[in-house]
Scaffold this active site. Structure first.
Site, short mmCIF file in Angstrom:
data_model
loop_
_atom_site.label_atom_id
_atom_site.label_comp_id
_atom_site.label_asym_id
_atom_site.label_seq_id
_atom_site.Cartn_x
_atom_site.Cartn_y
_atom_site.Cartn_z
N GLU A 107 0.69 -13.16 12.46
CA GLU A 107 1.28 -12.01 13.12
C GLU A 107 1.21 -10.83 12.14
OE1 GLU A 107 2.62 -11.97 16.23
OE2 GLU A 107 1.99 -14.05 16.47
N GLY A 164 0.13 5.64 -4.21
CA GLY A 164 -0.43 6.95 -4.53
C GLY A 164 0.18 8.02 -3.64
N ASN A 171 -11.00 -2.39 -5.56
CA ASN A 171 -10.22 -1.40 -6.32
C ASN A 171 -10.87 -0.99 -7.65
OD1 ASN A 171 -7.03 -2.69 -5.12
ND2 ASN A 171 -8.12 -0.86 -4.45
N ASP A 203 0.83 -1.21 0.00
CA ASP A 203 0.00 0.00 0.00
C ASP A 203 0.86 1.26 0.00
OD1 ASP A 203 -2.39 1.34 -0.04
OD2 ASP A 203 -2.68 1.29 2.12
C1 IPE Z 1 -5.41 -2.68 -0.37
O1 IPE Z 1 -5.09 -1.34 -0.52
C2 IPE Z 1 -5.40 -3.37 -1.69
C3 IPE Z 1 -4.10 -3.51 -2.31
C4 IPE Z 1 -2.94 -3.17 -1.80
C5 IPE Z 1 -4.12 -4.10 -3.63
P1 IPE Z 1 -6.22 -0.22 -0.68
O2 IPE Z 1 -5.50 1.05 -0.83
O3 IPE Z 1 -7.16 -0.59 -1.76
O4 IPE Z 1 -6.97 -0.34 0.70
P2 IPE Z 1 -7.89 0.70 1.47
O5 IPE Z 1 -8.88 1.25 0.48
O6 IPE Z 1 -7.01 1.77 2.01
O7 IPE Z 1 -8.51 -0.11 2.57
C1 IPE Z 2 -1.50 0.34 -3.45
O1 IPE Z 2 -1.27 1.71 -3.44
C2 IPE Z 2 -1.72 -0.21 -4.84
C3 IPE Z 2 -3.09 -0.66 -5.11
C4 IPE Z 2 -4.10 -0.62 -4.29
C5 IPE Z 2 -3.33 -1.18 -6.44
P1 IPE Z 2 -2.46 2.74 -3.43
O2 IPE Z 2 -2.82 3.08 -4.83
O3 IPE Z 2 -3.58 2.22 -2.60
O4 IPE Z 2 -1.78 3.98 -2.74
P2 IPE Z 2 -2.45 4.95 -1.65
O5 IPE Z 2 -2.95 4.09 -0.55
O6 IPE Z 2 -3.56 5.68 -2.35
O7 IPE Z 2 -1.33 5.85 -1.23
MG MG Z 3 -4.07 2.39 -0.65
#
Ligand code: IPE
Ligand code: IPE
Ligand code: MG
Length: 262
Positions: free
Chosen positions: A226, A42, A87, A39
């Site tokens: 864990e 972005g 997603n 995660d």
């Molecule tokens: C979880 O991350 C899914 C992946 C890493 C693919 P998200 O960014 O989608 O999760 P939320 O929305 O913060 O729970």
């Molecule tokens: C994880 O990074 C990748 C996917 C969920 C595909 P994010 O795209 O969720 O990045 P943040 O959480 O918005 O920073």
């Molecule tokens: Mg995310």
């Protein structure tokens, strides 16, 4: 400090597994099954004044390095969360970008994974992806099917609820056909219908980027896992960060409802 010493790349070459990066690791106390919620792509990009998708591109390189560490340390199983069933709520352009990125990643990395004896499996509703990506995923699985090294699982269009519903449907089908009695349904029976059938339960969940939740990842399989949370965004999660997390696992006292072994 470690990042400065070892940089952001996993060790390479024939003696990579003997790299000083791994010196402080007790190899007898590594997780059998590590699951990573990758995660923060972005947020990483936004922090640098870049568009979000630049974070996804950078994240692919992190994944490559993390898999190298898993290979060097001979981790039995590594599962990564690449795209959740939730997603799809993201802007169409971002979803499209991610799908193309998965396709490029596979095309570029599959031969090296194969050479590294990695056995690739996709978890999730692969049938709902584009026909081209679906074909590519199935071919990649077939190419590495006989490999005996790291079981590397990529959760793509994966949701824990969805997986459980599909498993329950499969079990119900067996009951309806008379193959199985309801009273004979047990844990092994349900586990056998999950996307992770045959893999060990998840020992360790790592989530980058500060949020502390599962986001519908491997709900059944993490019953006794864990957890390790770090504020580091996924593109900045270096091999040294991964090794640090793995070392921490070795210090956990896992009781499984019992008492500490003396
Ligand atoms: C979880 O991350 C899914 C992946 C890493 C693919 P998200 O960014 O989608 O999760 P939320 O929305 O913060 O729970
Ligand atoms: C994880 O990074 C990748 C996917 C969920 C595909 P994010 O795209 O969720 O990045 P943040 O959480 O918005 O920073
Ligand atoms: Mg995310």
């Amino acid at each position: 400090m470690w990042d400065k010493l070892f940089g952001s790349k996993a060790p390479t070459g024939e003696n990579a597994a003997q790299s000083p990066l791994y010196n402080d690791i007790d190899r007898s106390r590594l997780p059998r099954h590590t699951a990573i919620i990758m995660d923060g792509n972005g947020r990483w990009a936004e922090g640098k004044g870049l568009i979000r998708t630049a974070g996804h591109t950078a994240g692919v390189d992190t994944l490559k390095q993390v898999l190298k560490v898993a290979i060097d340390l001979e981790l039995p199983a590594l599962t990564v969360y690449a795209f959740s069933t939730e997603n799809w709520k993201r802007p169409h352009a971002e979803v499209d970008f991610l799908m193309n990125l998965f396709s490029d990643y596979l095309a570029k990395e599959i031969d090296e994974m194969d050479e590294d004896n990695v056995k690739l499996r996709f978890l999730g509703r692969i049938d709902e992806l584009s026909p081209a990506l679906r074909k590519q995923a199935r071919e990649a699985e077939a190419q590495t099917a006989d490999n005996t090294g790291v079981h590397f699982n990529v959760a793509m269009n994966y949701g824990g609820h969805d997986e459980l519903i599909r498993a329950v449907r499969a079990v119900s089908g067996r009951v309806l056909s008379g193959d199985l009695k309801p009273e004979d349904i047990d844990e092994a029976c349900l586990e056998g219908e999950l996307d992770t059938a045959g893999l060990p339960p998840v020992d360790y969940v790592i989530r980058t980027s500060g949020d502390q939740r599962l986001s519908n990842f491997l709900l059944w399989q993490t019953a006794y896992a864990e957890f390790y949370f770090t504020d580091v965004n996924w593109p900045d999660f270096t091999p040294a960060c991964f090794v640090k997390a793995l070392r921490e696992f070795g210090n956990r006292d896992r009781r499984f409802g019992g008492l500490t072994k003396k």
